[in-house]
Motif scaffolding. Structure first.
Motif, PDB file in Angstrom:
ATOM      1  N   SER A   1      -2.523   6.079  -6.115  1.00  0.00           N
ATOM      2  CA  SER A   1      -1.460   5.637  -7.014  1.00  0.00           C
ATOM      3  C   SER A   1      -1.052   6.764  -7.961  1.00  0.00           C
TER       4      SER A   1
ATOM      5  N   THR B   1       0.938   9.451  -6.065  1.00  0.00           N
ATOM      6  CA  THR B   1       2.301   8.996  -5.777  1.00  0.00           C
ATOM      7  C   THR B   1       3.155   9.073  -7.034  1.00  0.00           C
ATOM      8  N   GLN B   2       2.540   8.652  -8.150  1.00  0.00           N
ATOM      9  CA  GLN B   2       3.256   8.695  -9.429  1.00  0.00           C
ATOM     10  C   GLN B   2       3.659  10.125  -9.784  1.00  0.00           C
TER      11      GLN B   2
ATOM     12  N   LEU C   1       6.554  11.190  -7.623  1.00  0.00           N
ATOM     13  CA  LEU C   1       7.809  10.548  -8.040  1.00  0.00           C
ATOM     14  C   LEU C   1       8.361  11.188  -9.308  1.00  0.00           C
ATOM     15  N   ASP C   2       7.459  11.518 -10.247  1.00  0.00           N
ATOM     16  CA  ASP C   2       7.896  12.182 -11.488  1.00  0.00           C
ATOM     17  C   ASP C   2       8.511  13.543 -11.177  1.00  0.00           C
TER      18      ASP C   2
ATOM     19  N   VAL D   1       9.892  14.526  -8.410  1.00  0.00           N
ATOM     20  CA  VAL D   1      11.187  14.364  -7.725  1.00  0.00           C
ATOM     21  C   VAL D   1      12.300  14.076  -8.744  1.00  0.00           C
ATOM     22  N   GLU D   2      11.975  13.258  -9.751  1.00  0.00           N
ATOM     23  CA  GLU D   2      12.967  12.983 -10.799  1.00  0.00           C
ATOM     24  C   GLU D   2      13.361  14.268 -11.522  1.00  0.00           C
TER      25      GLU D   2
ATOM     26  N   LYS E   1      15.558  16.408  -9.376  1.00  0.00           N
ATOM     27  CA  LYS E   1      16.954  15.935  -9.338  1.00  0.00           C
ATOM     28  C   LYS E   1      17.736  16.481 -10.534  1.00  0.00           C
TER      29      LYS E   1
ATOM     30  N   ASP F   1      -0.094  -7.402  13.231  1.00  0.00           N
ATOM     31  CA  ASP F   1       1.102  -7.079  12.457  1.00  0.00           C
ATOM     32  C   ASP F   1       2.277  -6.887  13.404  1.00  0.00           C
ATOM     33  N   ILE F   2       3.440  -7.250  12.940  1.00  0.00           N
ATOM     34  CA  ILE F   2       4.638  -7.034  13.752  1.00  0.00           C
ATOM     35  C   ILE F   2       5.513  -5.992  13.059  1.00  0.00           C
ATOM     36  N   ASP F   3       6.408  -5.382  13.835  1.00  0.00           N
ATOM     37  CA  ASP F   3       7.266  -4.370  13.222  1.00  0.00           C
ATOM     38  C   ASP F   3       8.581  -5.005  12.756  1.00  0.00           C
ATOM     39  N   GLN F   4       9.425  -4.145  12.204  1.00  0.00           N
ATOM     40  CA  GLN F   4      10.672  -4.641  11.619  1.00  0.00           C
ATOM     41  C   GLN F   4      11.546  -5.354  12.653  1.00  0.00           C
TER      42      GLN F   4
END
Lengths: 214, 134
Positions: free
Chosen positions: A84, A87-88, A91-92, A94-95, A98, A199-202
């Motif tokens: 977690s 990932t955080q 993401l920070d 990437v912001e 940008k 599990d099934i896919d989309q």
């Protein structure tokens, strides 16, 4: 798991009819019967298996390469936290990227405008190019931070590998115990699931939704 | 861009994982939707639905306190929220779950991991219908 009537070679001899066990209460009744019928050998064998299982709760069983059940819980919680956090971080970054890319676009547009002027002001162009260079350096630095954020993967995979070894070891000994109690389980291949649990896919999910007009 | 949808539409994103909420918020941002409210689970989301009006709900399936399916049922059983388009998001998609969600009135169902393009596709499918499922 499917239960079968497969008899373990280690199972204690049974007198009378074949004993089948299908529920937890059956299992405990069988256990009681076996230990009563074979107070010495049966109990010793059972104690031996249970002792090996109990070792998985022993704090001293935690080493560089192995873990125990309480430690495994802690390790998996850390894996959740670390993934977690990583990932955080990404993401920070990437912001921030940008924002820098927007600045970069402004600087390059500014350079283009300055170059269209006549006469060209070299100092002004150089000043804008320096700003462009700064934003590019910033983007390089942020890209490196994304790479650094992936370090969690190595640490997490080590933790997960220890938990996998523990589960494998527990699986082996629990199967031994069940077989000893004439409560054998059909081997299931790793990852094998009952069709209803798979599990099934989309696209499969979409097919179901279409039946509902969605 | 998603046709037939005002970019100022209020969207409620429900997920117990902050990272996932952020990813969904970011994906919505890529599609031009910035008016996003987050809820940490179904209970929190229901409280927010009572205080505010939303035009779209995106909810995780697997959450503590109240599962996504129960949250969906609660949304559909309330007069004020039963018509809100509801997109269910899940990491573990099982046939039975999709059936249950469809029966409970889900508008669309998306399997993780998903892309901005697939979110756009699902939102387009939802909002191109004349009436949201109820």
């Amino acid at each position: 798991m499917k239960r079968t009537k497969r008899k373990s070679p280690d199972a204690p001899p049974r007198s009378g009819s074949h004993t089948e066990v299908h529920t937890d209460s059956d299992l405990f009744a069988t256990l009681k019967k076996l230990t009563e019928a074979h107070p010495t050998g049966g109990m010793a064998r059972l104690k031996s298996i249970l002792a090996s299982l109990a070792r998985e709760f022993d704090p001293s069983s935690v080493t560089m390469t192995s873990t125990n059940i309480p430690d495994a819980v802690h390790k998996l919680s850390r894996v959740v936290d670390e993934t977690s956090e990583a990932t955080q971080r990404v993401l920070d970054v990437v912001e921030r990227q940008k924002k820098l890319l927007k600045e970069h676009d402004l600087h390059t547009a500014s350079v283009a405008r300055l170059l269209k002027r006549s006469p060209i002001d070299p100092d002004a162009v150089l000043a804008e190019l320096e700003k462009t260079s700064t934003t590019v350096n910033g983007l390089h630095s942020l890209a490196h931070q994304i790479v650094e954020a992936q370090e969690y993967q190595d640490l997490c995979s080590q933790k997960i590998e220890k938990v996998i070894r523990l589960l494998s070891s527990l699986d082996d000994r629990l199967r031994l115990l069940f077989e000893y109690l004439n409560y054998p389980l059909t081997p299931v291949s790793a990852g094998e699931k009952h069709p209803e649990d798979a599990d099934i896919d989309q696209s499969a999910a979409d097919d179901i939704l279409k039946r509902f007009g969605l | 861009m998603v046709p037939n949808v005002d970019v100022n539409i209020k969207i409620l994103v429900v997920d117990d994982h902050q990272t996932m909420r952020q990813i969904v918020r970011r994906s919505l941002g890529e599609l031009g939707f910035m008016n996003v409210t987050e809820a940490v689970d179904g209970m929190d989301a229901l409280a927010k639905l009572q205080k505010d009006t939303f035009g779209f709900i995106i909810s995780d399936w697997n959450m503590p306190n109240m599962m996504g399916l129960d949250f969906l049922k609660a949304v559909r059983s309330s007069e004020s929220s039963k018509g809100i388009p509801f997109l269910m998001v899940t990491a573990e998609a099982k046939k039975e779950n999709v059936f249950e969600a469809a029966k409970a009135g889900v508008s669309q169902y998306i399997v993780k991991p998903f892309t901005v393009a697939s979110l756009e596709e699902k939102m387009t499918a939802i909002f191109s219908r004349k009436k949201p499922s109820a």
